[in-house]
Scaffold this motif. Structure first.
Motif, PDB file in Angstrom:
ATOM      1  N   VAL A  29      -2.383  19.224  -6.910  1.00 11.34           N
ATOM      2  CA  VAL A  29      -1.545  18.778  -5.785  1.00 11.34           C
ATOM      3  C   VAL A  29      -2.394  18.226  -4.643  1.00 11.34           C
ATOM      4  O   VAL A  29      -2.125  17.142  -4.101  1.00 11.34           O
ATOM      5  CB  VAL A  29      -0.660  19.937  -5.283  1.00 11.34           C
ATOM      6  CG1 VAL A  29       0.079  19.527  -4.012  1.00 11.34           C
ATOM      7  CG2 VAL A  29       0.331  20.354  -6.362  1.00 11.34           C
ATOM      8  N   SER A  30      -3.436  18.943  -4.258  1.00  8.34           N
ATOM      9  CA  SER A  30      -4.261  18.517  -3.125  1.00  8.34           C
ATOM     10  C   SER A  30      -5.008  17.222  -3.433  1.00  8.34           C
ATOM     11  O   SER A  30      -5.116  16.340  -2.563  1.00  8.34           O
ATOM     12  CB  SER A  30      -5.249  19.617  -2.741  1.00  8.34           C
ATOM     13  OG  SER A  30      -6.075  19.970  -3.838  1.00  8.34           O
ATOM     14  N   ALA A  31      -5.495  17.075  -4.672  1.00  2.11           N
ATOM     15  CA  ALA A  31      -6.194  15.842  -5.040  1.00  2.11           C
ATOM     16  C   ALA A  31      -5.230  14.657  -5.038  1.00  2.11           C
ATOM     17  O   ALA A  31      -5.578  13.561  -4.579  1.00  2.11           O
ATOM     18  CB  ALA A  31      -6.849  15.994  -6.408  1.00  2.11           C
ATOM     19  N   GLY A  32      -4.036  14.865  -5.548  1.00  4.78           N
ATOM     20  CA  GLY A  32      -3.036  13.800  -5.547  1.00  4.78           C
ATOM     21  C   GLY A  32      -2.649  13.374  -4.142  1.00  4.78           C
ATOM     22  O   GLY A  32      -2.513  12.185  -3.842  1.00  4.78           O
ATOM     23  N   MET A  33      -2.488  14.341  -3.237  1.00  3.59           N
ATOM     24  CA  MET A  33      -2.125  14.027  -1.857  1.00  3.59           C
ATOM     25  C   MET A  33      -3.245  13.276  -1.142  1.00  3.59           C
ATOM     26  O   MET A  33      -3.006  12.327  -0.382  1.00  3.59           O
ATOM     27  CB  MET A  33      -1.798  15.317  -1.104  1.00  3.59           C
ATOM     28  CG  MET A  33      -0.511  15.996  -1.545  1.00  3.59           C
ATOM     29  SD  MET A  33       0.954  15.009  -1.160  1.00  3.59           S
ATOM     30  CE  MET A  33       0.907  15.007   0.638  1.00  3.59           C
ATOM     31  N   ALA A  34      -4.487  13.683  -1.372  1.00  2.00           N
ATOM     32  CA  ALA A  34      -5.622  13.054  -0.692  1.00  2.00           C
ATOM     33  C   ALA A  34      -5.775  11.595  -1.095  1.00  2.00           C
ATOM     34  O   ALA A  34      -5.972  10.713  -0.250  1.00  2.00           O
ATOM     35  CB  ALA A  34      -6.909  13.828  -0.990  1.00  2.00           C
ATOM     36  N   ILE A  35      -5.682  11.314  -2.389  1.00  3.75           N
ATOM     37  CA  ILE A  35      -5.857   9.929  -2.830  1.00  3.75           C
ATOM     38  C   ILE A  35      -4.671   9.078  -2.402  1.00  3.75           C
ATOM     39  O   ILE A  35      -4.820   7.882  -2.098  1.00  3.75           O
ATOM     40  CB  ILE A  35      -6.072   9.866  -4.363  1.00  3.75           C
ATOM     41  CG1 ILE A  35      -6.718   8.534  -4.737  1.00  3.75           C
ATOM     42  CG2 ILE A  35      -4.777  10.057  -5.135  1.00  3.75           C
ATOM     43  CD1 ILE A  35      -7.200   8.476  -6.175  1.00  3.75           C
ATOM     44  N   ALA A  36      -3.485   9.667  -2.323  1.00  3.56           N
ATOM     45  CA  ALA A  36      -2.310   8.915  -1.867  1.00  3.56           C
ATOM     46  C   ALA A  36      -2.444   8.541  -0.390  1.00  3.56           C
ATOM     47  O   ALA A  36      -2.127   7.404   0.001  1.00  3.56           O
ATOM     48  CB  ALA A  36      -1.041   9.740  -2.092  1.00  3.56           C
ATOM     49  N   MET A  37      -2.921   9.466   0.446  1.00  6.11           N
ATOM     50  CA  MET A  37      -3.093   9.162   1.864  1.00  6.11           C
ATOM     51  C   MET A  37      -4.168   8.094   2.075  1.00  6.11           C
ATOM     52  O   MET A  37      -4.018   7.195   2.913  1.00  6.11           O
ATOM     53  CB  MET A  37      -3.446  10.437   2.630  1.00  6.11           C
ATOM     54  CG  MET A  37      -2.280  11.408   2.767  1.00  6.11           C
ATOM     55  SD  MET A  37      -2.638  12.805   3.881  1.00  6.11           S
ATOM     56  CE  MET A  37      -3.862  13.696   2.913  1.00  6.11           C
ATOM     57  N   GLY A  38      -5.241   8.175   1.310  1.00 11.01           N
ATOM     58  CA  GLY A  38      -6.275   7.155   1.406  1.00 11.01           C
ATOM     59  C   GLY A  38      -5.769   5.791   0.974  1.00 11.01           C
ATOM     60  O   GLY A  38      -6.101   4.759   1.575  1.00 11.01           O
ATOM     61  N   VAL A  74       0.831  -1.209   0.000  1.00 14.00           N
ATOM     62  CA  VAL A  74       0.000   0.000   0.000  1.00 14.00           C
ATOM     63  C   VAL A  74       0.868   1.263   0.000  1.00 14.00           C
ATOM     64  O   VAL A  74       0.461   2.298  -0.561  1.00 14.00           O
ATOM     65  CB  VAL A  74      -0.982   0.005   1.191  1.00 14.00           C
ATOM     66  CG1 VAL A  74      -1.973  -1.143   1.069  1.00 14.00           C
ATOM     67  CG2 VAL A  74      -0.259  -0.051   2.523  1.00 14.00           C
ATOM     68  N   ALA A  75       2.051   1.201   0.606  1.00 11.64           N
ATOM     69  CA  ALA A  75       2.948   2.369   0.573  1.00 11.64           C
ATOM     70  C   ALA A  75       3.417   2.636  -0.853  1.00 11.64           C
ATOM     71  O   ALA A  75       3.435   3.789  -1.308  1.00 11.64           O
ATOM     72  CB  ALA A  75       4.146   2.129   1.493  1.00 11.64           C
ATOM     73  N   MET A  76       3.784   1.583  -1.562  1.00 15.95           N
ATOM     74  CA  MET A  76       4.215   1.723  -2.954  1.00 15.95           C
ATOM     75  C   MET A  76       3.074   2.263  -3.812  1.00 15.95           C
ATOM     76  O   MET A  76       3.257   3.165  -4.641  1.00 15.95           O
ATOM     77  CB  MET A  76       4.662   0.363  -3.473  1.00 15.95           C
ATOM     78  CG  MET A  76       4.907   0.290  -4.967  1.00 15.95           C
ATOM     79  SD  MET A  76       5.354  -1.393  -5.479  1.00 15.95           S
ATOM     80  CE  MET A  76       5.106  -1.270  -7.251  1.00 15.95           C
TER      81      MET A  76
END
Length: 427
Positions: free
Chosen positions: A222-231, A46-48
């Motif tokens: 940027v914000s959309a990319g960060m949100a989906i990555a954290m999820g 999941v980290a990858m």
């Protein structure tokens, strides 16, 4: 940054919450087969996937344009409509996550947007041609194309590796599976992160913060990319269990074939601006790969429940969104009521999920022997395939069948206890 009102700020935050749920809801698309075959440890996988989702978010904005400019008419759409759409999409994501079904986050968002727009401005607010050509048709075609491709690729991999040592072959395909899983994660970020970019851009246009026809600003990307990555890093373990071994039992060769086929379909659709469901593509690929191995069996009871969820996604999200939009017509009180309903529902679903926790420590435990699998009556397809199937491992369907067979054998009645002996005569 554009001028943001309070309501518009709430809509943007809610959109990012949806993006977060999209991340953990769809982690299974990229990493379920990699985890189930042991190619990667769960947390590593999941980290990858999270990192590559973030990278993929910067690769294109074609899907974002489809949502922000093509699906609904920008004129007359208010921020309340976007908020209502997100409410419908978030709740559907959480309900299907709770029951472990890999439904489409994309279609939940599309359904919510269509339902809220129709409730607000009528049927004319939706561009029917775009809905059919770039949402509905890809929804039908994606699992079929990915499934057929994965089935053929699985057959080919087994044929090419027929004379190769099994251990060497499995090791090589596990390495290939890691690479293909990375490709799926990249494709997922390219496709799914853009949907939130599109919805935020549409909200900015509706709120007057952007001119109609504008592309997503950099801060939105940027914000959309960060949100989906954290999820994604959170991991949707319930759906990973279903995708990894609830649908079928995969070997490394099949996992590699499934992920490569799904990634190819997703990347092709992203380049064309199709709002493709990555869940449909990956689920179809998993089932196709399951049938690509001699003796492979798809668990059709699980697949049937998944198909039903797919069919309900658009209308269910649309109905919830339409209801939310009607409530918000009452003004600020209505907006507050809908917001409280969303928060309360999210908390309730999370509390229910704590009754039976599924996480990285038990995601592969008893994955193929759930009650649903055990209760499944063999259908025509399963029966035909089972005729040439390899013997199943202990604890799977065969063990359940043995228990069921033993249950049909009548238990003999216990023998009557012997009569007590007569007392001896006194001397």
């Amino acid at each position: 940054m554009e001028h943001i009102t309070l309501l518009l700020g709430i809509v943007i935050i809610t959109a990012l919450v949806f993006d977060f749920t999209n991340g953990f809801h769809d982690t299974a698309n990229a990493m379920a087969t990699t985890i189930s075959t042991g190619a990667l440890k769960p947390k590593t996988a999941v980290a990858m996937s999270a990192v590559l989702n973030l990278v993929g978010a910067f690769m294109s904005v074609e899907v974002a344009k489809t949502i922000s400019k093509g699906l609904v008419n920008e004129e007359g759409i208010q921020p309340e409509v976007i908020f209502a759409a997100l409410v419908g999409a978030i709740l559907w994501n959480l309900v299907t996550w709770l029951v472990g079904l890999p439904s489409s986050s994309s279609h939940a968002l599309m359904g919510g947007l269509v339902g809220a727009a129709v409730a607000s401005a009528g049927l004319g607010a939706v561009n029917g041609d775009t809905l059919v050509t770039k949402v509905l048709l890809p929804a039908i075609a994606a699992p079929i194309v990915a499934g057929v491709a994965a089935m053929l690729a699985s057959k080919l991999t087994y044929k090419l590796g027929a004379n190769v040592d099994k251990k060497t072959s499995a090791k090589g395909y596990k390495a290939g599976q890691i690479a293909s899983a990375g490709l799926v994660s990249l494709a997922h970020g390219t496709n799914d992160a853009q949907k939130t970019m599109g919805i935020i851009t549409l909200a900015l246009v509706a709120g007057g913060a952007l001119a109609p026809g504008s592309n997503p600003p950099v801060w939105v990307i940027v914000s959309a990319g960060m949100a989906i990555a954290m999820g994604t890093y959170l991991g949707g373990w319930r759906i990973i269990r279903t995708m990894g071994s609830g649908l079928t039992d995969l070997q490394p060769q099949q996992g590699f074939a499934a992920q490569t086929s799904a990634a190819s379909v997703i990347l092709a659709s992203s380049s064309l601006g199709f709002s493709l469901s990555t869940t449909h593509a990956c689920s179809g690929a998993v089932m196709g790969a399951g049938l690509g191995r001699k003796g492979g069996v798809v668990r059709w009871s699980t697949a049937s429940r998944m198909f039903i969820a797919w069919g309900l996604t658009l209308p269910a999200a649309a109905l919830v969104a339409a209801g939310a939009e009607l409530v918000m017509r009452t003004g600020d009180v209505g907006v507050a009521a809908v917001a409280l309903f969303l928060v309360g529902s999210c908390v309730a679903i999370w509390l229910i999920s704590r009754r039976q926790v599924v996480d990285h420590t038990n995601v592969n435990e008893a994955a193929g022997t759930t009650a649903d699998t055990a209760a499944e009556a063999p259908g025509v397809v399963t029966t035909a395939i089972a005729a040439v199937a390899v013997p199943p491992v202990a604890g799977t369907t065969a063990a359940v069948t043995d228990e069921a067979f033993k249950a049909t054998i009548p238990t003999p009645a216990p023998a009557a206890p012997p009569a007590p002996a007569a007392p001896a005569a006194a001397v």
